[in-house]
Design a protein around this motif. Sequence first.
Motif: not given
Length: 882
Positions: A595-597, A642-645, A649-653, A658-661
């Motif tokens: 996951f890229n910023r 929003l972070a938990c949702m 919903t994104i299985s790859e996460l 956590a920092d990216f989210v």
Amino acid sequence: MSEIVNKIKYAMSLRTPQEEALSYLDAISSHCDYRRDSKDVVEATASEYCEKQRKVQAGFDFPSFCYAMATGIGKTRLMGASIYYLYKMKGYRHFFILAPGNTIYDKLRKESNPSHPKYIFKGLESEMGRPKVYDGENYDTYPLKFEQMALRVEKTSEIQIFIFNIGKIFNSKTDTQFNFHKFKETLGASFADVLAQFDDLVICMDEAHRYYAPASMIAINYLKPVLGLEFTATPKTTSNIIYAYDLARGAVEGYLKVPVVMGRSNMAGYNQDDIEEMKIRDGLTLHEHRKSVLREYCSDNNLNYVKPIVLIACKDTDHAKKIRALIDSDDFQSGKYKGKVIEIHSKQTGEESEENIRLLLSIESASNPIEIVLHVYKLKEGWDVNNLFTIIPLNAAKSDILAMQTIGRGLRLPFGEQTGNEDLDSLDIVAHDHYRELVDEIKSSDIFHYRDLDKTIVEPSESVGVSAIVDDGQLSLMDFAITASGVKSFAEVSNPKTQLEIYQEYVKNFMAVQKKDKPEGANQMTLFDLHPEMISDDSSEYAASAPEQPQGSTSAKSGKQPLSKDEFLKAVSEYSAKAISVPKILVQTTSKVKFNRFEVKRTIDDFEVAMAKIERFDAINQQLLSVVDAQILEVNDAMNTLACMLLDTISELSYDDADFVIDVVEQYLVQIPGDEENKRRIIRRYASLIVSDIRKQIYVHMDRKTNIVHIIQKDLILFRKFVKNVKEDGKVKFDKPFSDKSNIKKYLFTGYKKSYYPANAFDSDPERLFSIILEEDPDVVRWIKPPLNQLGLFWKAGQQYNPDFLVETTTGKYMVEVKAANEVTQEDVVSKAREGIRWCEFASTDDPDHKKWEYKLISDNNIHVGNTCKYTLGTSHKVSEE
């Protein structure tokens, strides 16, 4: 397709026709209320939303829909899906299943048990729990009380199923009402009244055409169901069909066997007895051929043997006895069918005896010796088998031969789907005396095929089992011992220390199984007790017998002791000399995500959080009293919500991201106007929309790297026996001139010295020629023609790739595929080759013999006897990269 139908489809693995049928019930049920709406309203809705929008009008007092489904498509499974649908979408909990006779009644009772392999609700166990089932044997235990002249039903959250045979609830000799109309003290009422007072009772009628007699309809109407569902292949009327799936479509789409009418045209001069015997002999010739094909197919695909059976329809019981005397005699084909014939009698004016039908219920078992069923009149409902392949109607009218009830008994597929092999996907109907009439009638039919036996020769054949140095019983024990000892190459077997370890593991396993499986004081177990299913076919001259025993020793086949060390190691050494060290490799594709910023953008134009009002209105004086502000709903923590949702919903996460989210959520929240309270309100209302907005952007900026990994599932594969169906005199020395190239698949080639198997079968003559090259080349040490589905190499989901040859030379190892020159660039050939190349790369990384594996795709025009193996492999076709 609606969400609920889709859910049921996947949970129950519904076939396409079952799914389509359920979709029409869904379409109708979504637009009416069976409890509230009148019969006319429901039928009008059904007319609009059923298949082909035909007018729907039931003959019962309640709305009733018919599924006209061909035999073998799966009406009982559709019934289960329909019951669950009405339970889930309508809240109905009471379902009455009506069977026409004891056989189907008993079948439905068994299939209502979750432990049954054909459980009516299979796949839905976790969704609906176990329904309570009541039937004709236990219905008086139903928990009811009768108080103050009113019925009070025990409340329950479970589905209640009532399974009855029309004969158990209706007695036409005395009246037109149910036998259980009488008051039952244990119930506090009659059971008929118990059922009739439910406001959600649905009646499911199996073989529904059997219930249209006036008396039966009166009895059924008494129950006052809100809905009826009818299941039949032969509807009594077409006026209430909401979905139809006929035999032609079932055969074309691969759900049923294709009926093939067979016969001889040159029948002039034969009397009726001659014609009957000719039909029987021709039918049994086809039967023997199919037995051989089935043995080979089941062996290749590691399936339990399916025993084919023949149905001979006789004109009366005397005729059946006459035919049985013919077939069951010592003189008929040297007594081949003696003890393999069952005679089922029926009264000429009545239905088949239920007891007689029960005699047929175990006929699918391979241990049941019966192969031929003699029957008087047609077999109707209740005899559903998958292994009927040949029907011989004797003295039958043309219309009887084509009757759906007759051929319907043999349309079910033994393996659940068509195999692509015509011999396994067809039902033969031998009809010599009406053959030409039938051909003229069915030439334009989508259902029937035909075959002229005058122009089609069914050659006598036999099934031959071919084993390596040792038979499969010994090979199984050897496999366990070699695996347990940690040996990774057959070359290691020559080491005395390794040999001792292998033998110790062999004895340990032998004794462990003996102790586990034999009760105290019982005879000791032999090798063939351990693996009885692996005993070689005695008819095969190539199934190696156990090594010769010294005088006084006990043999593996008949003795009570394990093989001696010398005996066992001799077998292991001989086997290892012919075997190539081949690993069983599982190739898997894995994905690594990064996951890229990135700069998050709010693409939603505006968020509106309007203040809600609570109005108080005086209903008597018709005036508004006051208006107060309503509390606006909000989340406790906008960031966390929003972070938990996003994580959900994104299985790859994962939580490692956590920092990216948090970063993407913070960026988004900054772009929402207003203070923190306003943002919490907006998130409460628009969270799903916001998460979808963020999710799309994350996927755009996400890097996905795909890796292919391999897992060594087994260090050494010990290839087992294969079965080949060959014609009479179909065993040929491999290096002798061979001319019958178009029929090469019917032959077995013998005399090999370097081959793992002493005899091999080929799909083409170039394959046979390549085997000669391998035998003659001194650089070739050994080679294997691997049997189907034993290498464990998959080229796409669920489909194994079986290369033509595995070859070991003095310097390397090769996986070889031989193809016609015009086939080497075909998509499936290239796809398989790519998987073979990948397999060879992985196998080379840790080959215990320190040899490199290479994949070679060779076209047939480059195979010439006299060339070396190295030269031939050098002509291989280059496979393009993906």
